[in-house]
Scaffold this motif. Structure first.
Motif, mmCIF file in Angstrom:
data_model
loop_
_atom_site.group_PDB
_atom_site.id
_atom_site.type_symbol
_atom_site.label_atom_id
_atom_site.label_comp_id
_atom_site.label_asym_id
_atom_site.label_seq_id
_atom_site.Cartn_x
_atom_site.Cartn_y
_atom_site.Cartn_z
ATOM 1 N N GLY A 1 0.779 -1.230 0.000
ATOM 2 C CA GLY A 1 0.000 0.000 0.000
ATOM 3 C C GLY A 1 0.808 1.276 0.000
ATOM 4 O O GLY A 1 0.280 2.342 0.255
ATOM 5 N N GLY A 2 2.068 1.182 -0.269
ATOM 6 C CA GLY A 2 2.878 2.390 -0.381
ATOM 7 C C GLY A 2 3.570 2.756 0.907
ATOM 8 O O GLY A 2 3.299 2.218 1.974
ATOM 9 N N ILE A 3 4.462 3.697 0.781
ATOM 10 C CA ILE A 3 5.248 4.108 1.935
ATOM 11 C C ILE A 3 5.009 5.563 2.314
ATOM 12 O O ILE A 3 5.491 6.012 3.336
ATOM 13 C CB ILE A 3 6.756 3.861 1.689
ATOM 14 C CG1 ILE A 3 7.237 4.589 0.438
ATOM 15 C CG2 ILE A 3 7.045 2.379 1.585
ATOM 16 C CD1 ILE A 3 8.727 4.496 0.208
ATOM 17 N N GLY A 4 4.246 6.279 1.534
ATOM 18 C CA GLY A 4 3.997 7.698 1.797
ATOM 19 C C GLY A 4 3.458 7.988 3.183
ATOM 20 O O GLY A 4 4.048 8.777 3.933
ATOM 21 N N PRO A 5 2.314 7.381 3.572
ATOM 22 C CA PRO A 5 1.772 7.663 4.909
ATOM 23 C C PRO A 5 2.727 7.255 6.034
ATOM 24 O O PRO A 5 2.837 7.947 7.049
ATOM 25 C CB PRO A 5 0.492 6.823 4.967
ATOM 26 C CG PRO A 5 0.116 6.596 3.535
ATOM 27 C CD PRO A 5 1.424 6.547 2.786
ATOM 28 N N ALA A 6 3.431 6.149 5.860
ATOM 29 C CA ALA A 6 4.370 5.699 6.893
ATOM 30 C C ALA A 6 5.513 6.695 7.033
ATOM 31 O O ALA A 6 5.937 7.013 8.152
ATOM 32 C CB ALA A 6 4.902 4.313 6.551
ATOM 33 N N LEU A 7 6.036 7.193 5.915
ATOM 34 C CA LEU A 7 7.127 8.167 5.981
ATOM 35 C C LEU A 7 6.669 9.461 6.642
ATOM 36 O O LEU A 7 7.415 10.070 7.404
ATOM 37 C CB LEU A 7 7.681 8.449 4.585
ATOM 38 C CG LEU A 7 8.510 7.329 3.962
ATOM 39 C CD1 LEU A 7 8.917 7.695 2.542
ATOM 40 C CD2 LEU A 7 9.735 7.019 4.805
ATOM 41 N N ALA A 8 5.440 9.860 6.360
ATOM 42 C CA ALA A 8 4.912 11.071 6.980
ATOM 43 C C ALA A 8 4.850 10.902 8.500
ATOM 44 O O ALA A 8 5.204 11.816 9.251
ATOM 45 C CB ALA A 8 3.529 11.384 6.417
ATOM 46 N N SER A 9 4.420 9.745 8.960
ATOM 47 C CA SER A 9 4.368 9.480 10.405
ATOM 48 C C SER A 9 5.766 9.414 11.000
ATOM 49 O O SER A 9 6.015 9.905 12.102
ATOM 50 C CB SER A 9 3.650 8.161 10.685
ATOM 51 O OG SER A 9 2.322 8.229 10.262
ATOM 52 N N LEU B 1 9.198 11.561 14.248
ATOM 53 C CA LEU B 1 10.186 11.037 15.194
ATOM 54 C C LEU B 1 11.487 11.822 15.162
ATOM 55 O O LEU B 1 12.214 11.864 16.137
ATOM 56 C CB LEU B 1 10.495 9.565 14.875
ATOM 57 C CG LEU B 1 9.398 8.561 15.142
ATOM 58 C CD1 LEU B 1 9.818 7.186 14.638
ATOM 59 C CD2 LEU B 1 9.082 8.502 16.626
ATOM 60 N N GLY B 2 11.805 12.387 14.039
ATOM 61 C CA GLY B 2 13.057 13.113 13.893
ATOM 62 C C GLY B 2 14.143 12.238 13.300
ATOM 63 O O GLY B 2 14.060 11.013 13.350
ATOM 64 N N PRO B 3 15.171 12.861 12.743
ATOM 65 C CA PRO B 3 16.216 12.112 12.036
ATOM 66 C C PRO B 3 17.055 11.215 12.926
ATOM 67 O O PRO B 3 17.652 10.262 12.455
ATOM 68 C CB PRO B 3 17.076 13.200 11.396
ATOM 69 C CG PRO B 3 16.832 14.418 12.220
ATOM 70 C CD PRO B 3 15.407 14.303 12.719
ATOM 71 N N GLY B 4 17.126 11.494 14.213
ATOM 72 C CA GLY B 4 17.945 10.673 15.101
ATOM 73 C C GLY B 4 17.524 9.214 15.091
ATOM 74 O O GLY B 4 18.363 8.321 15.105
ATOM 75 N N TRP B 5 16.224 8.956 15.060
ATOM 76 C CA TRP B 5 15.727 7.584 15.038
ATOM 77 C C TRP B 5 16.068 6.908 13.724
ATOM 78 O O TRP B 5 16.443 5.746 13.691
ATOM 79 C CB TRP B 5 14.214 7.561 15.272
ATOM 80 C CG TRP B 5 13.869 7.844 16.698
ATOM 81 C CD1 TRP B 5 13.552 9.065 17.234
ATOM 82 C CD2 TRP B 5 13.835 6.924 17.778
ATOM 83 N NE1 TRP B 5 13.320 8.943 18.580
ATOM 84 C CE2 TRP B 5 13.476 7.635 18.941
ATOM 85 C CE3 TRP B 5 14.064 5.560 17.884
ATOM 86 C CZ2 TRP B 5 13.349 7.029 20.181
ATOM 87 C CZ3 TRP B 5 13.921 4.956 19.121
ATOM 88 C CH2 TRP B 5 13.574 5.692 20.257
ATOM 89 N N TRP B 6 15.942 7.615 12.632
ATOM 90 C CA TRP B 6 16.246 7.049 11.313
ATOM 91 C C TRP B 6 17.738 6.736 11.213
ATOM 92 O O TRP B 6 18.130 5.644 10.819
ATOM 93 C CB TRP B 6 15.896 8.044 10.216
ATOM 94 C CG TRP B 6 14.459 8.360 10.034
ATOM 95 C CD1 TRP B 6 13.506 8.500 11.009
ATOM 96 C CD2 TRP B 6 13.798 8.572 8.810
ATOM 97 N NE1 TRP B 6 12.304 8.801 10.449
ATOM 98 C CE2 TRP B 6 12.452 8.857 9.094
ATOM 99 C CE3 TRP B 6 14.209 8.564 7.499
ATOM 100 C CZ2 TRP B 6 11.516 9.130 8.115
ATOM 101 C CZ3 TRP B 6 13.282 8.844 6.516
ATOM 102 C CH2 TRP B 6 11.942 9.115 6.820
#
Length: 150
Positions: free
Chosen positions: A58-66, A70-75
């Protein structure tokens, strides 16, 4: 929602996959002459597979928005930890063997997990360290030492 039995079975499969992945990435590291390059190849293949599954689901758009909240530190932290794990296991397995490498990694994983649980760190729910949990940690560490040194 997945029940406890399904989650336990998935965790068992995860443990099997981790041991096999260590062997596969160690072999790739020998072939490429670099455990870091082997980790990069492993991550590239894994990223492509996960992107395909994510798109099919179903895509990654909504997940990326959520996730942006969290901020870049988690990524960055998750990616760097993953890279360290995969590169390190590819380096360690040929030198210690699969059993000892996994035993020490799992013992350290359990110690860290119990500490995270006990103190409720990084947003985890608190689960106090009791005598039974402490005994489990001690036994696992003892098992890791037995696998390596005896």
């Amino acid at each position: 929602m997945a029940g406890p039995l399904l989650c336990a079975l998935l965790a068992v499969a995860l443990g099997c996959a981790m041991a096999v992945q260590g062997v596969v990435n160690a072999g790739l590291g020998r072939a490429l002459g670099s455990s870091v390059l082997a980790a990069a190849v492993s991550f590239w293949v894994g990223a492509m597979a996960l992107a395909g599954v994510s798109l099919a689901a179903g895509g990654i758009g909504p997940a990326l928005a959520s996730a942006r909240a969290l901020g870049p530190g988690w990524w960055i932290g998750g990616g760097l930890l993953g890279a360290f794990i995969v590169a390190s296991i590819a380096f360690v397995v040929p030198r210690l063997g699969v059993g000892p490498a996994m035993a020490f990694a799992i013992a350290a994983q359990l110690i860290t997990a119990v500490a995270l649980d006990h103190f409720g760190l990084l947003g985890t729910e608190q689960h106090p360290l009791g005598a039974a949990r402490a005994a489990g940690v001690v036994l696992l560490v003892a098992g890791a030492l037995l696998i390596q040194f005896f």
